[in-house]
Structures are given as structure tokens and as C-alpha cells.
Motif scaffolding. Structure first.
Motif, PDB file in Angstrom:
ATOM      1  N   ASP A   1     -10.869  29.133   4.631  1.00  0.00           N
ATOM      2  CA  ASP A   1     -11.483  29.373   5.805  1.00  0.00           C
ATOM      3  C   ASP A   1     -13.269  29.496   5.731  1.00  0.00           C
ATOM      4  N   VAL A   2     -13.814  28.572   4.927  1.00  0.00           N
ATOM      5  CA  VAL A   2     -15.335  28.546   4.541  1.00  0.00           C
ATOM      6  C   VAL A   2     -15.917  27.494   5.310  1.00  0.00           C
ATOM      7  N   ASN A   3     -17.079  27.612   6.040  1.00  0.00           N
ATOM      8  CA  ASN A   3     -17.610  26.587   6.667  1.00  0.00           C
ATOM      9  C   ASN A   3     -18.437  25.650   5.981  1.00  0.00           C
ATOM     10  N   LYS A   4     -18.873  24.434   6.299  1.00  0.00           N
ATOM     11  CA  LYS A   4     -19.731  23.529   5.620  1.00  0.00           C
ATOM     12  C   LYS A   4     -20.821  24.010   4.873  1.00  0.00           C
ATOM     13  N   GLU A   5     -21.470  24.894   5.636  1.00  0.00           N
ATOM     14  CA  GLU A   5     -22.878  25.301   5.156  1.00  0.00           C
ATOM     15  C   GLU A   5     -22.590  26.274   4.031  1.00  0.00           C
ATOM     16  N   LYS A   6     -21.740  27.042   4.039  1.00  0.00           N
ATOM     17  CA  LYS A   6     -21.346  27.932   2.985  1.00  0.00           C
ATOM     18  C   LYS A   6     -20.824  26.838   1.716  1.00  0.00           C
TER      19      LYS A   6
ATOM     20  N   GLN B   1     -21.809  23.715   1.038  1.00  0.00           N
ATOM     21  CA  GLN B   1     -22.917  22.946   0.563  1.00  0.00           C
ATOM     22  C   GLN B   1     -23.726  23.913  -0.284  1.00  0.00           C
TER      23      GLN B   1
END
Length: 422
Positions: free
Chosen positions: A90-95, A97
Motif C-alpha cells: 500500500d505505497v503510492n507511486k510517489e513514495k 519513486q
């Protein structure tokens, strides 16, 4: 488009994670694997795998084994604990990247630090090699000075002995001359005595044949002759010519060393023939400048003052005059080391070793210097294996030299470190 590898197996303990990634049909090398504390990537075109790890790992001690189409990772945890999963959930793409860029940045910083550390280590090894060379040269210089002092004392003792022998010879000559004079005086006295006896016999013979004259002065003439003393005749003048055997050396023949003098004359004649045959352009040089020994001493003085280029020029001319002297190549190799002409230093050291054959106790020090200088040049060229061989060869000749032994150990450690890094 890359093909993402999603099939893998993993298991864990409190201290490590074991990950098995199948890559069948692909050729994997160490360059295809990238690993940091929180990020693991395997890029084998067209296959691609990446994982953002659940917790930090020790990327320095972690290992990856490749075989039978499978990459087996052993990832050691920084903190002993059980993970809920292999990767973050459950980690977003910004995190993601951010984690990816942070991993690349840390990898670059680590590579830069390792490069700087290697550079510092390389400079330290160069410093050690230079110090070892300087110590050897200082020891050789001291040995040469001691030899000169011993030779000077020996010559002084021989000169004093020669002076004493000369004095004894002069005394003996004077005594012989005095005996000759006394003998000559005795002979002269004998001659005078014989003349007087002859004169006394002449009047007696005359009286037997001649009638005596009557009168007062009949015997006066003979009495005067008997009393008269005749002086000896003057010595005849003459010139004594003495011829001496012509010799090149001023010493007397009984004190000369004929074999050494003939060897020296032969070498000088060979050098003159070489000059007249191959070096006609050196006719303008002074007589001492055509002497290889004089040029070698001049090169040594230039080296001592730090003028290495002038020393190389002096050794070059000496080699052209006589290319059979190993010390010329050995000293020129030291100059090339100072000037960073490393390949030339290797060539001159090798040539000196060729001339220092067969190996005998008298040329042990020269052979040690040749091996050390060539080994130093190899190390500065980063040919550590060849340099280690030369240092070990020098250590076989002089096993008591602790400096060479320490330098050899440093080179061996450096080779082991380079093997591990590669």
C-alpha cells in the motif's frame, strides 16, 4: 516493453531473508544486479525485477549466487525481527519513486567513497614504494662510502710501507756505494805500492850493467829518484747511460699489479676503439668526458642534487661509450623512477639483471636493487603480481632485509584487496 518477473520464493529467519528468483534462459552477471538497503533490482533484458524491501538490510554483507537459471539472494537484516512481507504494501507511486531515486543516489555516493578510498590507498602504496627505494639507495650510498674509506686506508698503509722500503733501499745503496769506494781506494794504494817497487828495481839493474863513476856525486841521481813520489794518473772521463723500460703506469715493476693493469689497458683500448668506430660525432668532447666511469660519477652527483634529467643524459652518454656496465643501467632506472618513466625503468632494470650474470656474492646488492626498482615500477604501473615477484626475488637474495619484506607484504595485501573488489 520489459517482462516483469513476478514468480519468486522467499523465506526468512530473524536475522536473514532468503529469496529465490528464477531467470531461466537468461544469462546473468553481477552487473545485472543492483541492491541497496531498501531496494533490490535485477535487470536482464527483456526481464526485469524490483522489490522495495519491507525493512533495511545490510547490503555490504548480503550475497547473490547464480546457477541453474536461478538467482539465490541471502539478505541479512539490520535489525533482527520477522517481516510481515517481503516488500512494502500500500505505497503510492510517489513514495516508490522517492525510494528508487534515494537508493540510486546512495549507491552513487558509496561508489564515490570507494573510489576515493582506492585513490588514497594507491597513493599510500606509491609513498611506501618510494620510501623503500630511498632507503635502499641510502644504504647503498653508505656501503660505497665505507668501501671508499677502507680502500683509502689500505692505500695509505701501502704508501707508508712503500716509503719505508724506499728508505731501506737507499740506506743499503749508500752502504754498497761506500764499500765500493773503500775497495777502490785499497786498489789505488796497491797500485802505488807496486809502482814504487818497480822504481826501486830499475836503479839496481842499471848499476849491474854500467860502470860506476868515481867522484863525489856518483849516486845522487838514483837517490833523488828513489825519494820522488809519483802521483797516480787522473781518472778517465766517461758517461753512463741508463735505459728504463717504458711503462704506462708510474709505479715500479716490482710493486705493480700486472694483471689488473693489463685489464685496465684492454678496457681503455676497447673504449677508444668504440669511440673512433661508432661515436665519431663525439670528437669535440674533452678527454675525461669520454670516460664512462667519469660520466657515471657525474650522473651520481646530478642525481644527488635532484637534477634527474641531467643525470639521465650523463648515463645515456656513458652507456653509448660502454654498454657492458650494469651500474649505468641500474642508476638510470632510479632516475626514470623519479621522472615517472616507468616503462624505461623496467627496461633498464631488466638490462642490469642480464649483465649481472652469473649471480655471485659480489653482485648481490646490485641484483637486489635491480629487482626492487623493477618491482617498484611494476607496482606504479598497477602490475602488482609482477611487482610482487620481483620483491620476492630480492627477498630470496637478502632474506634479512625487513624493509623489502614489509613492502612485499603490503603488495600482497593490495593484490588480495583488488581481487576481492573485482
Amino acid at each position: 516493453m520489459p517482462v516483469f518477473l513476478r514468480e519468486y520464493n522467499w523465506r526468512q529467519s530473524r536475522s536473514a531473508v532468503h529469496l529465490s528468483l528464477p531467470v531461466r534462459g537468461a544469462r546473468v552477471t553481477a552487473a545485472n544486479i543492483f541492491c541497496t538497503e531498501r531496494y533490490l533490482k535485477v535487470s536482464i533484458p527483456p526481464f526485469f525485477f524490483e522489490a522495495f524491501l519491507y525493512a533495511p538490510i545490510d547490503d555490504t554483507n548480503s550475497t547473490a549466487k547464480i546457477g541453474n537459471g536461478i538467482i539465490f539472494f541471502t539478505l541479512y537484516k539490520k535489525e533482527a525481527a520477522m517481516w510481515d512481507s517481503l516488500t512494502l504494501a500500500d505505497v503510492n507511486k510517489e513514495k516508490l519513486q522517492y525510494l528508487r531515486e534515494n537508493a540510486v543516489r546512495k549507491a552513487h555516493e558509496k561508489a564515490k567513497e570507494e573510489t576515493e578510498a582506492k585513490k588514497v590507498t594507491k597513493q599510500e602504496h606509491k609513498k611506501y614504494a618510494l620510501e623503500a627505494t630511498m632507503k635502499l639507495e641510502e644504504a647503498e650510498r653508505k656501503r660505497i662510502e665505507d668501501l671508499k674509506e677502507k680502500e683509502r686506508q689500505k692505500v695509505t698503509e701501502e704508501l707508508e710501507l712503500w716509503k719505508k722500503q724506499q728508505k731501506d733501499a737507499e740506506k743499503q745503496e749508500r752502504s754498497l756505494h761506500r764499500e765500493a769506494e773503500l775497495h777502490q781506494e785499497v786498489e789505488q794504494l796497491k797500485e802505488k805500492k807496486m809502482e814504487k817497487m818497480n822504481q826501486t828495481r830499475i836503479p839496481n839493474e842499471g848499476t849491474s850493467k854500467t860502470k860506476p863513476t868515481k867522484g863525489h856525486g856518483s849516486c845522487s841521481m838514483f837517490s833523488e829518484n828513489l825519494k820522488e813520489e809519483q802521483l797516480p794518473a787522473p781518472r778517465s772521463a766517461a758517461t753512463i747511460k741508463i735505459n728504463f723500460t717504458s711503462r704506462v703506469f708510474p709505479t715500479a715493476l716490482r710493486e705493480s699489479r700486472i694483471e689488473e693493469e693489463e685489464e685496465w689497458l684492454r678496457k681503455q683500448a676497447e673504449a677508444r676503439r668504440t669511440i673512433s668506430a661508432d661515436l665519431s660525432e663525439l670528437e669535440d668532447l674533452k678527454e675525461e668526458e669520454k670516460n664512462p666511469d667519469w660520466l657515471k660519477d657525474k650522473g651520481n652527483k646530478m642525481f644527488a642534487t635532484g637534477n634527474y634529467l641531467a643525470a639521465v643524459n650523463a648515463y645515456n652518454l656513458a652507456v653509448r661509450l660502454n654498454n657492458k656496465l650494469p651500474l649505468l643501467y641500474l642508476n638510470r632506472a632510479a632516475c626514470h623512477l623519479k621522472l615517472r618513466n616507468l616503462h624505461k625503468a623496467v627496461e633498464d632494470s631488466s638490462k642490469a639483471l642480464e649483465l649481472l650474470t652469473p649471480p655471485v656474492p659480489d653482485n648481490e646488492n646490485a641484483r637486489v636493487k635491480a629487482y626492487v626498482r623493477r618491482g617498484t615500477a611494476f607496482c606504479q604501473l598497477e602490475l602488482y603480481a609482477e611487482g610482487l615477484q620481483d620483491y620476492e626475488a630480492a627477498l630470496k637474495i637478502d632474506p634479512t632485509n625487513k624493509t623489502i619484506e614489509k613492502d612485499a607484504e603490503k603488495i600482497q595485501h593490495l593484490i588480495q584487496g583488488t581481487t576481492q573488489n573485482s
